[in-house]
Write a protein that holds these residues in place. Sequence first.
Motif, PDB file in Angstrom:
ATOM      1  N   TYR A 356      16.952  22.662 -19.536  1.00 24.73           N
ATOM      2  CA  TYR A 356      17.983  22.088 -18.664  1.00 24.73           C
ATOM      3  C   TYR A 356      18.252  20.653 -19.094  1.00 24.73           C
ATOM      4  CZ  TYR A 356      16.628  26.047 -15.724  1.00 24.73           C
ATOM      5  OH  TYR A 356      16.323  27.300 -15.266  1.00 24.73           O
ATOM      6  N   GLN A 357      19.451  20.391 -19.579  1.00 25.34           N
ATOM      7  CA  GLN A 357      19.836  19.041 -19.941  1.00 25.34           C
ATOM      8  C   GLN A 357      19.975  18.192 -18.672  1.00 25.34           C
ATOM      9  OE1 GLN A 357      20.078  17.641 -22.902  1.00 25.34           O
ATOM     10  NE2 GLN A 357      19.525  19.537 -23.956  1.00 25.34           N
ATOM     11  N   GLY A 358      19.501  16.955 -18.756  1.00 23.58           N
ATOM     12  CA  GLY A 358      19.545  16.068 -17.596  1.00 23.58           C
ATOM     13  C   GLY A 358      18.298  16.119 -16.750  1.00 23.58           C
ATOM     14  N   SER A 359      17.296  16.909 -17.156  1.00 23.13           N
ATOM     15  CA  SER A 359      16.062  16.990 -16.376  1.00 23.13           C
ATOM     16  C   SER A 359      15.342  15.650 -16.333  1.00 23.13           C
ATOM     17  CB  SER A 359      15.139  18.056 -16.968  1.00 23.13           C
ATOM     18  OG  SER A 359      15.727  19.338 -16.902  1.00 23.13           O
ATOM     19  N   THR A 360      15.407  14.881 -17.426  1.00 25.43           N
ATOM     20  CA  THR A 360      14.696  13.601 -17.479  1.00 25.43           C
ATOM     21  C   THR A 360      15.258  12.618 -16.461  1.00 25.43           C
ATOM     22  OG1 THR A 360      14.229  13.946 -19.828  1.00 25.43           O
ATOM     23  CG2 THR A 360      14.046  11.702 -18.989  1.00 25.43           C
ATOM     24  N   LYS A 361      16.580  12.565 -16.295  1.00 26.43           N
ATOM     25  CA  LYS A 361      17.178  11.632 -15.331  1.00 26.43           C
ATOM     26  C   LYS A 361      16.751  11.970 -13.906  1.00 26.43           C
ATOM     27  CE  LYS A 361      21.272  10.603 -18.129  1.00 26.43           C
ATOM     28  NZ  LYS A 361      22.751  10.625 -18.193  1.00 26.43           N
ATOM     29  N   PHE A 362      16.809  13.234 -13.548  1.00 29.98           N
ATOM     30  CA  PHE A 362      16.414  13.643 -12.196  1.00 29.98           C
ATOM     31  C   PHE A 362      14.921  13.383 -11.985  1.00 29.98           C
ATOM     32  CE2 PHE A 362      14.863  16.619  -9.057  1.00 29.98           C
ATOM     33  CZ  PHE A 362      15.819  16.547  -8.052  1.00 29.98           C
ATOM     34  N   PHE A 363      14.122  13.683 -12.993  1.00 23.29           N
ATOM     35  CA  PHE A 363      12.674  13.500 -12.898  1.00 23.29           C
ATOM     36  C   PHE A 363      12.330  12.022 -12.698  1.00 23.29           C
ATOM     37  CE2 PHE A 363       8.383  13.022 -14.498  1.00 23.29           C
ATOM     38  CZ  PHE A 363       7.737  14.159 -14.081  1.00 23.29           C
ATOM     39  N   CYS A 364      12.956  11.140 -13.479  1.00 21.73           N
ATOM     40  CA  CYS A 364      12.676   9.705 -13.370  1.00 21.73           C
ATOM     41  C   CYS A 364      13.108   9.153 -12.012  1.00 21.73           C
ATOM     42  CB  CYS A 364      13.375   8.943 -14.495  1.00 21.73           C
ATOM     43  SG  CYS A 364      12.726   9.302 -16.145  1.00 21.73           S
ATOM     44  N   ALA A 365      14.253   9.613 -11.516  1.00 20.21           N
ATOM     45  CA  ALA A 365      14.711   9.152 -10.210  1.00 20.21           C
ATOM     46  C   ALA A 365      13.738   9.573  -9.108  1.00 20.21           C
ATOM     47  CB  ALA A 365      16.111   9.699  -9.930  1.00 20.21           C
ATOM     48  N   LEU A 366      13.266  10.817  -9.157  1.00 20.56           N
ATOM     49  CA  LEU A 366      12.305  11.300  -8.158  1.00 20.56           C
ATOM     50  C   LEU A 366      10.995  10.533  -8.264  1.00 20.56           C
ATOM     51  CD1 LEU A 366      11.513  13.394  -5.996  1.00 20.56           C
ATOM     52  CD2 LEU A 366      10.822  14.926  -7.866  1.00 20.56           C
ATOM     53  N   LEU A 367      10.544  10.271  -9.463  1.00 20.16           N
ATOM     54  CA  LEU A 367       9.282   9.559  -9.658  1.00 20.16           C
ATOM     55  C   LEU A 367       9.369   8.131  -9.141  1.00 20.16           C
ATOM     56  CD1 LEU A 367       6.418   9.511 -10.936  1.00 20.16           C
ATOM     57  CD2 LEU A 367       7.499   8.803 -13.082  1.00 20.16           C
ATOM     58  N   GLU A 368      10.456   7.435  -9.429  1.00 18.81           N
ATOM     59  CA  GLU A 368      10.600   6.055  -8.976  1.00 18.81           C
ATOM     60  C   GLU A 368      10.665   5.950  -7.455  1.00 18.81           C
ATOM     61  OE1 GLU A 368      13.992   4.493 -10.941  1.00 18.81           O
ATOM     62  OE2 GLU A 368      13.035   4.436 -12.928  1.00 18.81           O
ATOM     63  N   ARG A 369      11.356   6.860  -6.791  1.00 20.39           N
ATOM     64  CA  ARG A 369      11.458   6.803  -5.334  1.00 20.39           C
ATOM     65  C   ARG A 369      10.117   7.128  -4.675  1.00 20.39           C
ATOM     66  NH1 ARG A 369      13.865   3.320  -4.214  1.00 20.39           N
ATOM     67  NH2 ARG A 369      13.791   3.974  -2.019  1.00 20.39           N
ATOM     68  N   MET A 370       9.363   8.072  -5.242  1.00 15.40           N
ATOM     69  CA  MET A 370       8.062   8.397  -4.671  1.00 15.40           C
ATOM     70  C   MET A 370       7.070   7.254  -4.874  1.00 15.40           C
ATOM     71  SD  MET A 370       7.655  12.451  -5.629  1.00 15.40           S
ATOM     72  CE  MET A 370       6.015  12.530  -4.920  1.00 15.40           C
ATOM     73  N   LEU A 371       7.145   6.560  -6.022  1.00 20.33           N
ATOM     74  CA  LEU A 371       6.295   5.391  -6.230  1.00 20.33           C
ATOM     75  C   LEU A 371       6.666   4.258  -5.274  1.00 20.33           C
ATOM     76  CD1 LEU A 371       6.079   5.310 -10.139  1.00 20.33           C
ATOM     77  CD2 LEU A 371       4.177   5.689  -8.562  1.00 20.33           C
ATOM     78  N   ALA A 372       7.972   4.073  -5.054  1.00 21.82           N
ATOM     79  CA  ALA A 372       8.416   2.993  -4.164  1.00 21.82           C
ATOM     80  C   ALA A 372       8.008   3.242  -2.719  1.00 21.82           C
ATOM     81  CB  ALA A 372       9.928   2.828  -4.277  1.00 21.82           C
ATOM     82  N   ARG A 373       8.003   4.492  -2.288  1.00 20.43           N
ATOM     83  CA  ARG A 373       7.668   4.820  -0.897  1.00 20.43           C
ATOM     84  C   ARG A 373       6.223   5.274  -0.717  1.00 20.43           C
ATOM     85  NH1 ARG A 373      12.967   7.929   1.609  1.00 20.43           N
ATOM     86  NH2 ARG A 373      14.533   6.379   0.961  1.00 20.43           N
ATOM     87  N   ASP A 374       5.437   5.259  -1.794  1.00 27.22           N
ATOM     88  CA  ASP A 374       4.020   5.642  -1.737  1.00 27.22           C
ATOM     89  C   ASP A 374       3.875   7.048  -1.150  1.00 27.22           C
ATOM     90  OD1 ASP A 374       1.339   5.342  -2.157  1.00 27.22           O
ATOM     91  OD2 ASP A 374       0.956   4.281  -0.274  1.00 27.22           O
ATOM     92  N   LEU A 375       4.503   8.022  -1.809  1.00 20.94           N
ATOM     93  CA  LEU A 375       4.492   9.400  -1.338  1.00 20.94           C
ATOM     94  C   LEU A 375       3.860  10.315  -2.379  1.00 20.94           C
ATOM     95  CD1 LEU A 375       8.135   9.706   0.085  1.00 20.94           C
ATOM     96  CD2 LEU A 375       6.033   9.367   1.399  1.00 20.94           C
ATOM     97  N   ILE A 376       3.384  11.455  -1.898  1.00 18.55           N
ATOM     98  CA  ILE A 376       2.980  12.557  -2.759  1.00 18.55           C
ATOM     99  C   ILE A 376       3.757  13.791  -2.329  1.00 18.55           C
ATOM    100  CG2 ILE A 376       0.669  11.615  -3.138  1.00 18.55           C
ATOM    101  CD1 ILE A 376      -0.351  13.769  -1.180  1.00 18.55           C
TER     102      ILE A 376
END
Length: 579
Positions: A356-376
């Motif tokens: 799936y093209q574009g998987s890296t962009k979605f993955f990075c966005a999800l990772l950054e928001r979870m790090l910012a909100r301290d979520l698992i």
Amino acid sequence: MSYAQQGEDGDEDTQDFAFQTSLTGTIFVVDCSPDMICPVDGSEAKVTGVILALEAIKSTYQQRLISGTSDYIGVVMVGVKDAGDRAGIKTLLPLDTPDKDSLRVVEDLLTRCRSGTGIVGNEEYSPYEMLWVCNSMYTSCVKKLGSRQVIIFTNVSEPPMIRSDPKIRTMATTKSRDMSEIGVLISLITTPGTSAFNMDLFYSSIVPDTHRTVNPTEDIEDFCDRVKQQQTRVRTSASIPFFFGPKEIGVACSALYGTTKTTGVNLCSVTNQQVSITSALVRESDRAVLLPHEVYRSAQLGSGGPPILLSQEDIDEMAPKVDKGIHVLSMEPADSLKAHHLGGKTLFIRPSDKVYQGSTKFFCALLERMLARDLIARCHCVPRAGFCGYLGALVPQKEETNADGKQVRAAGFNLIRLPYKNSIKKIDYEGLNMPSQTQISAAKSLALKLRAKWSPELMENPTTSQFNKALEAIALEKDRVETPEDQTQPDVAAMRTRAGSEMDAFNKSVFPNGYQLPEACKKVDYKPIIRKVESRAREGTLNKLPVNDLKLYAKGVKLGLKSTAKKAELVQAISKFIG
């Protein structure tokens, strides 16, 4: 946050993505130009760039020999005279598994280089031909390699043939791009030279930014560590779907630690040659091999119920119909993950744009928001089709770099296997003798006195250390095996000096005067019962013995019978065993 395509050429057909790593193939290319042969300025030991490269290659061969891995290693020398068919390029060691003979070749060349009689350089070579030779070594390898890497040692910013023939630059750049598309990584490690290294002159067009080590060092140990870091590549187990609600992306899973164990090899007792074992299901009456549709499996319904026969088709239809992949269930605070949840095997998740093209962009966005909100994220992980899967937790991990800007921790998710409710045991304290407050206080005082700073890195496994020393002695053909220090043994004298009074107070509070420790259970001696049963068997009165004696005999000679075996079964099995 950068994701280089490291190990993306793993086995895509892997059914179970967990803990299935693939072989790696590493080719070392050593530049033998005059600057690489001349000693480094200010070096008392007359260390040259070639010597540093050969020391790193020697260290790699030793590590692979001792660890027993089946990875492939090859060595190519460029810029040498009398190289053979291709001008200036010589294959010192072909791409193959390390052995003691290949290690000796590197050690002999290293000894000759230290004495000044090892390599005759000053020969121009084509970087395109160098890459072509490396690619040919990979294509001629009989094994399927999951990760392929070419590591170049040099301190020459621009090969001389590039300056004389600009077409070679274009050909080399095109060849490196072709090799990158098929999953071959090209890395560069510079050695100290007469002038500063300039990547822009040539190597920036064939070596990615994430695979460059351009800070030269004269220290051999430090140089070997840098080479080891360049070889450390994430091995992809498989690429699987990642479901986040209606959104589906592709991710790659990698085992953080090698969990596969090497199996033993079956050898013939006469010829000592390797043999293969085959098994088949046969009919008891005529010993004919059963076909797949003739094989049925039985399952008992309840305790004492009739057996239910199931064919392989019935079993396949009963398999859960769940899509393979990682299904996100919910988001929760990071502190909801407790220490007793972290007992399973861990995988590292990173994006993959293969499916799936574009998987890296979605993955990075999800990772950054979870790090910012301290979520698992709680998830349901299905590693392969027809498997019910297991519960897991996706723990985000932030990218970290060292002082040189090199990545020491990659950005991604750690997939932790979580236990189910019935897997977490609760301890029932009813009926137990609880300690008094005096005993608790004495235990606390003793624990505080014996407290010390400790890290797992300070203590090695003695069994593993002894095993590695034995392997090292066999691989390097040493006369004796070194005995490593057992760091797990307590220093009783030092403990007594530090907390002698607290030990006495604790013993006095827990074990009063006159208290005697219970005797340990003695090991059962089966010899009398074995003699008794065998004597009765010779007399033909085996069936007159009690069942307990027969069971003890079966256990003593390890017949492998169940504890619920009937007397007739015991008598028949023992009679057959005694003959």
